[in-house]
Design an enzyme around this catalytic site. Structure first.
Site, PDB file in Angstrom:
ATOM      1  N   ASN A 154       0.821  -1.228   0.000  1.00 47.11           N
ATOM      2  CA  ASN A 154       0.000   0.000   0.000  1.00 47.11           C
ATOM      3  C   ASN A 154       0.851   1.273   0.000  1.00 47.11           C
ATOM      4  O   ASN A 154       0.759   2.114   0.895  1.00 47.11           O
ATOM      5  CB  ASN A 154      -0.957   0.005   1.184  1.00 47.11           C
ATOM      6  CG  ASN A 154      -0.248  -0.175   2.521  1.00 47.11           C
ATOM      7  OD1 ASN A 154       0.755  -0.880   2.620  1.00 47.11           O
ATOM      8  ND2 ASN A 154      -0.762   0.445   3.560  1.00 47.11           N
ATOM      9  N   ASP A 184      -0.044  -5.478  12.493  1.00 46.54           N
ATOM     10  CA  ASP A 184      -0.678  -4.688  11.428  1.00 46.54           C
ATOM     11  C   ASP A 184      -0.188  -3.237  11.497  1.00 46.54           C
ATOM     12  O   ASP A 184      -0.967  -2.288  11.361  1.00 46.54           O
ATOM     13  CB  ASP A 184      -2.198  -4.750  11.527  1.00 46.54           C
ATOM     14  CG  ASP A 184      -2.882  -4.517  10.184  1.00 46.54           C
ATOM     15  OD1 ASP A 184      -2.257  -4.786   9.141  1.00 46.54           O
ATOM     16  OD2 ASP A 184      -4.038  -4.068  10.180  1.00 46.54           O
TER      17      ASP A 184
END
Length: 416
Positions: free
Chosen positions: A96, A306
């Site tokens: 990303n 994460d």
């Protein structure tokens, strides 16, 4: 380089030295000797640390930095420094970035930027071009460049035929496809978990059903196509049950859970603190209990911090407009020890390599040194001074922690 670790308690059930306090001599990146009161001539460094414990290196299979494109959030170099200080010897980098990591050149670029660091970086390639969910990216080319899996980070594969094609195509080179578990048509403009708290706070909710419906669909496609599917960061009780049943039925599926989804519920949203705005959203106490049980019984294959750095301009604003995400590398060890024993914590921090076809480290003589160094007993409150990331968006600020990380030894390098 010659290193001597003095009086290190080894935590590794797969090692013949498990729970023994011994010296470890490392030369040129290899564990040459393990024993009591070792005497080494001309040692480059002798490491004596309070209550020193050692395990095989920790791995995080879902980490985001900012480079390229969002360097103000986190560069690759500083991100890897943060991982090392947090005890991680290996991380899998999400695609990303800007531009999205969706071709051979992008994979090669991020791998080359990390090659000289003590922390080993593995790259996850985007599943679709520019992560737009329309056309498959260059999966085989990225595989040959070193990509270990393919998925559009936090973006579901909305078109079922696209996921079908991806699973079929990736089987040609034993590739693994990731599918983020959220049906966006059900989730709509939701911001937090749909339930009593979202209603009370006047915030639009994301139903648990949005996650579960996507998982049902993805598992049905996997049953039809075969192949390898990884479902990252599940968050609901029913999701655990669905994946447990799929495994019993022989499907080649794995899943992960975030550390913060094991520790927080949507009860913490009352102050509209944007640090608590994460995706998947924080759920309920029953969900947390099911996730912990699923991790312990092996239904959930691995956990992840994460880690997602977000700059202050996109986090310290109105809740509705703030970006999702929290950093988590620095807080991983200390947070996990609040709910698990030391041995369980280390077990979970070292799980996930086999699924991603990453070589498993060993703590034995003659093996490559891939070690995390830590002290498990110290208790403290997590604050900004404990953050090594460029961004400061931690969900764990002011959270009581247990355990201190000293650093790592890996790739014939040391970060302590």
């Amino acid at each position: 380089m010659k290193l001597l670790l003095k009086s290190a308690k080894i935590i590794d059930p797969t090692s013949s030295y498990h729970l023994k306090t011994l010296d470890i001599f490392i030369e040129n990146g290899t564990i040459e000797k393990i024993g009591k009161s070792l005497k080494i001539n001309k040692c480059d460094r002798e490491i004596k640390l309070k209550d020193l414990h050692v395990s095989k290196g920790w791995i995080d299979t879902s980490v985001s930095f900012g480079e390229p494109g969002y360097e103000e959030r986190e560069t690759i170099n500083n991100g890897l420094d943060t991982a090392a200080k947090s005890g991680f010897t290996q991380i899998a980098l999400n695609p990303n970035t800007n531009p999205i990591i969706d071709d051979n050149g992008a994979i090669t670029s991020v791998l080359s930027k990390a090659k000289d660091h003590a922390v080993q970086l593995f790259a996850i390639g985007a599943l679709t071009r520019r992560a737009e969910g329309k056309d498959l990216a260059e999966l085989f080319d990225m595989h040959t460049a070193g990509a270990i899996a393919f998925g559009d980070y936090k973006r579901p594969t909305s078109h079922p035929n696209l996921l079908k094609l991806a699973l079929q195509y990736a089987q040609n080179f034993d590739g693994m496809v990731q599918s983020y578990p959220q049906d966006n048509q059900i989730a709509g403009n939701g911001l937090v978990n749909e339930g009593i708290n979202s209603t009370y706070l006047g915030l639009k909710g994301i139903p648990a059903f949005a996650e579960e419906l996507q998982i049902v669909r993805d598992l049905a496609i996997l049953e039809y196509t075969g192949g390898k599917l990884h479902i990252p960061t599940i968050s609901t009780e029913k999701s655990v049950k669905l994946i447990r049943n799929a495994k019993k039925n022989g499907l080649d599926v794995s899943c992960s859970v975030t550390i913060h989804n094991l520790l927080f519920t949507d009860d913490v949203l009352a102050e509209f603190d944007t640090h608590m705005k994460v995706l998947p959203p924080l759920r309920t106490k029953n969900d947390v209990k099911a996730l912990i049980k699923g991790l312990k019984d092996g239904t959930i294959d691995m956990l992840t911090s994460d880690h997602t750095p977000i700059d202050i301009e996109h986090k310290k604003i109105e809740f509705e407009h703030a970006l999702y995400g929290t950093i988590g590398l620095e807080s991983a060890f200390g947070a996990l020890q609040k709910i698990f024993s030391l041995e369980e914590t280390i077990k979970f921090l070292t799980k996930g390599r086999e699924r991603f076809k990453i070589k498993e480290p060993q703590i034995e003589e003659g093996t490559e040194a891939n070690l995390s160094l830590f002290s498990p007993g110290e208790e403290y409150k997590f604050s900004k001074e404990h953050i090594a990331s460029t961004s400061r968006n931690s969900i764990f600020l002011d959270f009581n922690m247990k355990g201190k990380v000293y650093g790592i030894i890996n790739k014939n390098a040391m970060a302590i």
